[in-house]
Enzyme design. Structure first.
Site, short mmCIF file in Angstrom:
data_model
loop_
_atom_site.label_atom_id
_atom_site.label_comp_id
_atom_site.label_asym_id
_atom_site.label_seq_id
_atom_site.Cartn_x
_atom_site.Cartn_y
_atom_site.Cartn_z
N ASP A 7 67.07 4.54 13.67
CA ASP A 7 67.70 4.04 13.43
C ASP A 7 67.95 2.26 13.89
O ASP A 7 67.18 1.57 13.65
CB ASP A 7 69.21 4.06 13.75
CG ASP A 7 70.40 2.99 14.31
OD1 ASP A 7 71.33 3.47 13.59
OD2 ASP A 7 71.13 2.95 15.12
N LEU A 8 68.40 1.47 12.44
CA LEU A 8 68.89 -0.04 11.87
C LEU A 8 69.51 -0.65 13.48
O LEU A 8 69.24 -1.10 14.13
CB LEU A 8 69.23 0.13 11.45
CG LEU A 8 68.96 -1.20 10.45
CD1 LEU A 8 67.02 -1.54 10.73
CD2 LEU A 8 68.47 -1.49 9.05
N ASP A 9 71.32 -1.11 13.66
CA ASP A 9 72.07 -1.49 13.94
C ASP A 9 72.13 -0.83 15.67
O ASP A 9 72.48 0.27 15.63
CB ASP A 9 73.48 -1.26 13.24
CG ASP A 9 73.50 -1.85 11.61
OD1 ASP A 9 73.53 -3.12 11.89
OD2 ASP A 9 73.26 -1.65 11.05
N THR A 41 69.48 4.86 8.63
CA THR A 41 70.51 4.08 8.37
C THR A 41 71.93 4.38 7.95
O THR A 41 72.09 4.99 6.69
CB THR A 41 70.20 2.78 9.05
OG1 THR A 41 71.19 1.85 8.45
CG2 THR A 41 70.24 2.69 7.30
N GLY A 42 73.19 4.01 8.22
CA GLY A 42 74.63 4.19 7.50
C GLY A 42 74.51 3.33 6.63
O GLY A 42 75.22 2.93 6.10
N LYS A 212 71.80 12.39 8.83
CA LYS A 212 69.92 12.24 8.95
C LYS A 212 69.41 12.87 9.37
O LYS A 212 68.13 12.49 9.48
CB LYS A 212 70.38 10.93 10.24
CG LYS A 212 71.09 9.62 9.79
CD LYS A 212 70.98 8.25 10.92
CE LYS A 212 71.67 7.11 10.64
NZ LYS A 212 71.42 6.64 11.97
N ASP A 235 71.40 5.39 18.23
CA ASP A 235 72.46 4.24 19.78
C ASP A 235 73.72 4.92 19.73
O ASP A 235 74.57 4.94 19.94
CB ASP A 235 72.18 2.71 19.49
CG ASP A 235 72.94 2.66 18.59
OD1 ASP A 235 72.66 3.36 17.43
OD2 ASP A 235 73.92 1.82 18.85
N SER A 236 74.27 5.60 18.00
CA SER A 236 75.18 6.17 18.32
C SER A 236 75.66 7.43 17.65
O SER A 236 74.23 8.13 17.49
CB SER A 236 76.18 5.27 16.72
OG SER A 236 76.13 4.02 17.18
N ASN A 238 76.35 8.43 14.47
CA ASN A 238 75.50 9.30 13.77
C ASN A 238 73.98 10.01 13.85
O ASN A 238 73.35 10.18 12.82
CB ASN A 238 76.02 8.13 13.15
CG ASN A 238 75.27 6.72 12.99
OD1 ASN A 238 75.00 6.28 14.13
ND2 ASN A 238 74.46 5.90 12.01
#
Ligand code: CA
Length: 287
Positions: A7-9, A41-42, A212, A235-236, A238
């Protein structure tokens, strides 16, 4: 060989909005060893590619929470757009509310040119009513949200979607929890939508078949890799779908408890190179 889905953010990117040298080094090490590193990522894929290019990274990209997959060269491998009628129906509901949203399409992120003012007004109303560090966090989230690459600004609501457009994701963002949750409530029971949360102040609407987890499973198949021996880290909310399909799932130290509960391991935070540490643990090598 296997996939390493990141994941990115809040995961690869630290709170300064940067990818650390340590994380880049670990990604390159995994690539050298023959693993396929994938960003999941989103964000929209063109936004991700612009971030990766700056860091000299060339990676597969799962974008819009799994609604798109692109090769490192930018070729589309998977596309799961929302149905046009559904998009119109959703935008009609959102337009009745005074709430900020973005329409993630194949050619850009459509938003109204004045929409940022909704968020700035919300921020202003919190300025003297929340603790300073909380307000700083909100401002940080505002900068991140409105600093994406690929915005297409329109004047009117009606210009945000035409039948020619492929829409992958509708991202609804508000600092006002009560307002955001009330709007979310209007979509909660739709069985033809995937609803995920990637940030503290948003929710995202997508095609029911976009996630994802589904996207990385598909990509592993295309690349001839074993998803059940792969790694995913996030971390989230999604990220939960992808933590469930791999053997080695990692939650960031800064993830919420729900995400941690879905992961096999918990690594360091995004400000302490949690991704690099997780990759070395997965590869079973020294840093
Ligand atoms: Ca995240």
């Amino acid at each position: 060989m296997s996939l390493i889905a990141i994941d990115l953010d809040g995961t690869l990117i630290n709170t300064e909005h940067k990818i650390s040298k340590e994380n880049i080094k670990a990604i390159k090490k995994a690539q050298e060893l023959g693993h396929e590193v994938v960003i999941a990522t989103g964000r929209a894929h063109f936004d991700v590619q612009s971030i990766l290019k700056e860091e000299g990274l060339s990676l597969y990209t799962v974008g819009a929470n799994g609604a798109t997959v692109h090769s490192p060269a930018g070729t589309s491998i998977l596309s799961v757009p929302m149905q046009g009628d559904k998009v119109k129906e959703i935008l009609k509901v959102l337009d009745k509310e005074n709430i900020y949203y973005e329409v993630y399409s194949d050619d850009g992120i459509y938003t109204r040119s004045y929409a940022k003012n909704i968020l700035l007004d919300e921020l202003a109303s919190y300025k003297d009513n929340v603790p300073e560090d909380e307000f700083a966090f909100m401002e940080n989230q505002y900068e991140k949200q409105t600093g994406q690459f690929g915005y297409i600004y329109k004047e009117e609501h009606e210009e945000l979607y035409t039948d020619k457009q492929l829409v992958y994701n509708i991202n609804v963002f508000s600092f006002d929890n009560e307002k955001r949750l009330a709007v979310l409530e209007k979509f909660k029971n739709a069985n033809d939508l995937t609803i995920v949360q990637s940030l503290d102040f948003n929710f995202e609407l997508e095609h029911v078949n976009a996630s994802k987890g589904k996207a990385i499973t598909y990509l592993a198949k295309v690349l001839g890799m074993d998803i059940e021996r792969s790694m995913a880290i996030g971390d989230s909310g999604n990220d939960i779908s992808m933590l469930g399909v791999v053997s080695d799932s990692f939650a960031m130290g800064n993830a919420n408890d729900l995400v941690k509960a879905h992961a096999k391991y918990v690594t360091e935070t995004n400000d302490k190179n949690g991704v690099a540490k997780a990759i070395y643990r997965y590869l079973d090598i020294e840093e």
